[in-house]
Design a protein around this motif. Structure first.
Motif, PDB file in Angstrom:
ATOM      1  N   HIS A 121       0.807  -1.220   0.000  1.00 36.30           N
ATOM      2  CA  HIS A 121       0.000   0.000   0.000  1.00 36.30           C
ATOM      3  C   HIS A 121       0.837   1.265   0.000  1.00 36.30           C
ATOM      4  N   ASN A 122       0.660   2.084  -0.967  1.00 32.97           N
ATOM      5  CA  ASN A 122       1.205   3.457  -0.959  1.00 32.97           C
ATOM      6  C   ASN A 122       2.693   3.569  -0.627  1.00 32.97           C
ATOM      7  N   THR A 123       3.449   2.585  -0.935  1.00 31.38           N
ATOM      8  CA  THR A 123       4.871   2.665  -0.604  1.00 31.38           C
ATOM      9  C   THR A 123       5.750   2.496  -1.832  1.00 31.38           C
ATOM     10  N   GLY A 124       5.184   1.983  -2.902  1.00 36.84           N
ATOM     11  CA  GLY A 124       5.983   1.704  -4.074  1.00 36.84           C
ATOM     12  C   GLY A 124       6.937   0.543  -3.884  1.00 36.84           C
ATOM     13  N   LEU A 125       6.754  -0.191  -2.793  1.00 31.86           N
ATOM     14  CA  LEU A 125       7.654  -1.311  -2.497  1.00 31.86           C
ATOM     15  C   LEU A 125       7.105  -2.633  -3.032  1.00 31.86           C
ATOM     16  N   PHE A 126       7.994  -3.370  -3.702  1.00 32.38           N
ATOM     17  CA  PHE A 126       7.607  -4.684  -4.225  1.00 32.38           C
ATOM     18  C   PHE A 126       8.343  -5.780  -3.459  1.00 32.38           C
ATOM     19  N   ALA A 127       7.668  -6.885  -3.262  1.00 31.70           N
ATOM     20  CA  ALA A 127       8.296  -7.969  -2.493  1.00 31.70           C
ATOM     21  C   ALA A 127       7.722  -9.319  -2.885  1.00 31.70           C
ATOM     22  N   LEU A 128       8.437 -10.359  -2.553  1.00 33.94           N
ATOM     23  CA  LEU A 128       7.928 -11.710  -2.740  1.00 33.94           C
ATOM     24  C   LEU A 128       6.894 -12.020  -1.665  1.00 33.94           C
ATOM     25  N   PRO A 129       5.940 -12.864  -1.976  1.00 36.16           N
ATOM     26  CA  PRO A 129       5.004 -13.307  -0.944  1.00 36.16           C
ATOM     27  C   PRO A 129       5.774 -14.034   0.157  1.00 36.16           C
ATOM     28  N   GLY A 130       5.453 -13.723   1.384  1.00 36.75           N
ATOM     29  CA  GLY A 130       6.162 -14.349   2.491  1.00 36.75           C
ATOM     30  C   GLY A 130       5.314 -14.401   3.722  1.00 36.75           C
ATOM     31  N   GLY A 131       5.943 -14.624   4.851  1.00 30.40           N
ATOM     32  CA  GLY A 131       5.188 -14.673   6.090  1.00 30.40           C
ATOM     33  C   GLY A 131       6.052 -15.121   7.241  1.00 30.40           C
ATOM     34  N   PHE A 132       5.389 -15.428   8.337  1.00 34.01           N
ATOM     35  CA  PHE A 132       6.098 -15.810   9.551  1.00 34.01           C
ATOM     36  C   PHE A 132       5.606 -17.170  10.025  1.00 34.01           C
ATOM     37  N   VAL A 133       6.350 -17.732  10.948  1.00 33.45           N
ATOM     38  CA  VAL A 133       6.025 -19.090  11.421  1.00 33.45           C
ATOM     39  C   VAL A 133       5.419 -19.020  12.817  1.00 33.45           C
ATOM     40  N   ARG A 134       4.224 -19.540  12.950  1.00 30.20           N
ATOM     41  CA  ARG A 134       3.586 -19.578  14.268  1.00 30.20           C
ATOM     42  C   ARG A 134       4.283 -20.608  15.156  1.00 30.20           C
ATOM     43  N   ARG A 135       4.185 -20.359  16.443  1.00 30.44           N
ATOM     44  CA  ARG A 135       4.861 -21.243  17.395  1.00 30.44           C
ATOM     45  C   ARG A 135       4.337 -22.667  17.342  1.00 30.44           C
TER      46      ARG A 135
END
Lengths: 245, 245
Positions: free
Chosen positions: B41-55
């Motif tokens: 959103h509104n940042t012009g930043l592109f990235a790969l889909p990712g995420g974090f690992v739940r405990r």
DNA sequence: TCGTTATTGTAACAATTTGTTACAATAATA
DNA sequence: TATTATTGTAACAAATTGTTACAATAACGA
């Protein structure tokens, strides 16, 4: 190596929590292929050499430093091959025992009992050059061949298995033999490395022709070992930048 | 998908700190090879889909869940290929902007600004089947071919590069083509996948002979497309257990 | 000194795999 | 029914890999 240093080394705030590494260090002496295994003080527990990542060092640096500490030699071939992140891969009971047996307070080091994800590397060395050193929590570090491997902690046997698979898969794509041999070696010794790693014999003539065809070997003087037969040539690898991806 | 849910989703205590994953999702439509890229959103930043690992979930589960959320389809071919742990790989400024632009308080989500190690996976899918869905922090997710890839955040371009290298290296060892094609396909379509991935043309006859020699294809009826020429046979892969190592 | 023995280095040939060329067999279309 | 663009296969050539054979030694001992 005193207990003070140990507890200092493992202060929670210096490290990235939940992240560990393990290393499968392969060694070869011209005849046998072995790996380094640690045994912890008074616990009967065996494990791969490993460690944690400090906040101010990269993952590769941490692993490299850890392997240098265990083997005493720098400039080792290291390759990351898999990250293990199973839910089963923490055994707080065992870790608690290890800490206690080393005079460390499990309460004060509670972060070590938590879940870890481990990035696994394998290393290749000529094990004549090495004088292995146990880490802060272990009392011994020994070379074991695959046939006589003791039962390892947690998922460490799976890690060894996967390391061997990766090494085999990479063997014919990269020139990995070089890291397991001394500077100069005979064709027979090179073939021994390949056979030990792949776990199967190769035809001498075809192996020799293929190796020479790679154009990666330099032929030197002959080696006179005292055997009642023609003396073999010595070879070395053409120096190239080692791939440390 | 509301802001409440976002902040709920990212509670520090639910996740393993310092650990993230990124996915390079390859898609093929019979002609082009592309990957999925998020824009924040509104940042012009592109990235790969990712995420974090739940405990309470394994690394593989976390990644699998993340990829299902982005693509809407289950049972995707996923392969872990490298873990990135450089010191340079956190950009707290960018992360702060992303959080702000999503109405999240950077203070309350401070753990997200800290250093992360990222385990990277690639996924293979036939992109006709997919309706990509942006994640909680992004406003768009689009297919990009390699020629038109926007500049990506942090080390994500390096991750893409390495993913492609690994895919290429694995292509002739595993039968990865199957994951990029529909159930039934022609020999030409299969060859297209291989050529797009390897970035070089193959000889039609040799390719066909080699593929048939693998004995991994089942021949079905012909496909009459309306072209003024002999109609090609359709093939499918012999079903086998997918390798999800 | 000179066979004997256990290798090593190479060449020669065979078998297999891969690369190339040729061509007949269509589907649609005019 | 001839034309066009492709596909499926076979035939041959080239390159790679597998196998066998054999001469060239180092050391040793008769």
């Amino acid at each position: 190596m005193n207990t003070d240093k140990h507890s200092q080394n493992l202060k929670k705030e210096d490290y990235l929590s939940h992240i560990a590494f393990d290393s499968v260090i392969f060694g070869f002496n011209g005849k046998d292929l072995k790996i380094l295994v640690l045994q912890y003080h008074n616990t009967g527990l065996f494990a791969l050499p490993g460690g944690f990542v400090r906040r101010n060092e990269s993952l590769d640096e941490a692993v490299s430093k850890g392997v240098v500490e265990r083997t005493g030699i720098d400039n080792i071939y290291l390759e990351q091959f898999q990250t293990f992140g199973g839910l089963d891969r923490f055994d707080s009971k065992a870790m608690e025992r290890i800490l206690k047996m080393n005079g460390l307070d499990p309460k004060a080091n509670e972060w070590l009992l938590d879940r870890f994800i481990s990035i696994a590397y394998y290393a290749l060395i000529n094990f004549e050059e090495v004088n292995p050193v146990p880490d802060a929590l272990a009392d011994s570090i020994e070379w074991y061949s695959f046939e006589e491997l003791p039962p390892l902690m947690m998922d460490h046997e799976e890690i060894v298995q996967k390391a061997l698979e990766t090494l085999r898969a990479n063997l014919d794509r990269k020139l990995l033999g070089m890291n397991l041999l001394p500077e100069k070696f005979t064709m027979r010794e090179l073939q021994n490395v390949y056979e030990k790693i792949m776990g199967e014999p190769f035809k001498r003539t075809a192996f020799q022709r293929k190796m020479l065809a790679t154009n990666a070997l330099i032929r030197h003087e002959k080696r006179f070992t005292g055997g009642a037969h023609r003396a073999p040539y010595l070879y070395s690898f053409k120096t190239m930048v080692k791939d440390r991806s």
